[in-house]
Enzyme design. Structure first.
Site, PDB file in Angstrom:
ATOM      1  CB  SER A  35      -0.876  -0.091   1.440  1.00  8.65           C
ATOM      2  OG  SER A  35      -1.213   1.262   1.513  1.00  8.65           O
ATOM      3  CE1 TYR A  63      -4.518  -2.005   4.922  1.00 10.07           C
ATOM      4  CE2 TYR A  63      -3.277   0.101   4.706  1.00 10.07           C
ATOM      5  CZ  TYR A  63      -3.955  -1.010   3.897  1.00 10.07           C
ATOM      6  OH  TYR A  63      -4.311  -1.104   2.858  1.00 10.07           O
TER       7      TYR A  63
END
Ligand code: NAD
Length: 258
Positions: A140, A153
């Site tokens: 990401s 995350y």
């Protein structure tokens, strides 16, 4: 281009994983799908993206090592192993560190990071025996930069960037490559939840929340699409990418260029 290869795509019942599975299927790869929700519907969509391909499914929970081991045994026995491994399954939780539920932290690290260690360690022996393999980790923009309230995350995505580099180094003199893709915002169910939370929090319309969410991070002002990410995964799976090793490739509308 990928006829005769088998791609295992974790979390391919939805969003980015489904888009990547369809793109690889369109190039002739057999697909092993995985993930929760409408597995049959996803299988049908993947099947119709390709011609003359086989599509299988294993419902392993990516937070459980024993189930991942079972999925990799299924790949070996039913498809002769995963030639292309796309580690994509992931979840999100948004909260300040001091309020972050411990079980959410553990789940995010297990699904977004540790699962890729398990699939990779179990796929590598088969790839080494064929001297061919492609490992594509879906990291990401949060594998490269942080955002408040996303501690687990961001930690998991930075972790998978590190795992990608080590995998690439350990396979550098083989026909196996390992790379990471770092998407910016993609409008999938994972992000839709964040859009709706923003709309509720700020008392604004969902459409406005969507625009604000993208523009806050992405200079392009546009979402990245699963189809665009699928095209990058196809490139990384092909022969032209055989010396692309340990690349951490952002496709993020300019997010991390800032
Ligand atoms: P999504 O919610 O649409 O899809 C997630 C997939 O993972 C689904 O198939 C789901 O069933 C599966 N999954 C979730 N928990 C699982 C578990 N325990 N075991 C097996 N499968 C499980 O999300 P998405 O946006 O397509 O995200 C896919 C990946 O892309 C994730 O790793 C995410 O972090 C990453 N990503 C997404 C964005 C974005 O903006 N959407 C941006 C960057 C990176």
């Amino acid at each position: 281009m990928l006829k005769g290869k088998t791609a295992l795509v974790t979390g391919s019942t939805s969003g980015i994983g489904l888009g990547i599975a369809q793109a690889l299927a369109a190039q002739g790869a057999n697909i092993i799908a995985n993930g929760f929700g409408d597995a049959e519907g996803a299988q049908r969509q993947i099947e119709s993206a390709g011609t003359g391909i086989r599509v299988g499914y294993h419902g392993a929970d990516m937070s459980k090592a024993a189930e991942i081991e079972d999925m990799m045994r299924y790949a070996d026995s039913e498809f002769g192993g995963a030639d292309i491994l796309v580690n994509n399954a992931g979840i999100q939780h948004v909260a300040n560190i001091e309020d972050f539920p411990v079980e959410r932290w553990d789940a995010i690290i297990a699904i977004n990071l540790t699962s890729a260690f398990h699939t990779t360690r179990l796929a590598l022996p088969g790839m080494r025996s064929k001297d061919w393999g492609r490992i594509i980790n879906i990291a990401s923009a949060h594998g490269l930069v942080g955002s408040a309230q996303k501690s687990a995350y961001v930690a998991a995505k930075h972790g998978i960037v590190g795992l990608t580099k080590v995998t690439a180094l350990e396979t550098a003199q083989t026909g196996i490559t390992a790379n990471a893709i770092c998407p910016g915002w993609v409008l999938t169910p994972l992000v839709q939840k964040q859009v709706e939370a923003r709309a509720a929090r700020e008392g604004i319309a969902v459409e406005q929340a969507k625009r604000e969410l993208v523009l806050e991070k992405q200079p392009s002002g546009q979402f990245v699409t699963p189809e665009e990410l699928g095209a990058l995964a196809v490139f990384l799976s092909g022969e032209a990418a055989r010396q692309v090793r340990g690349a951490i490739w952002n496709m993020d509308g300019g997010w991390v260029a800032q």
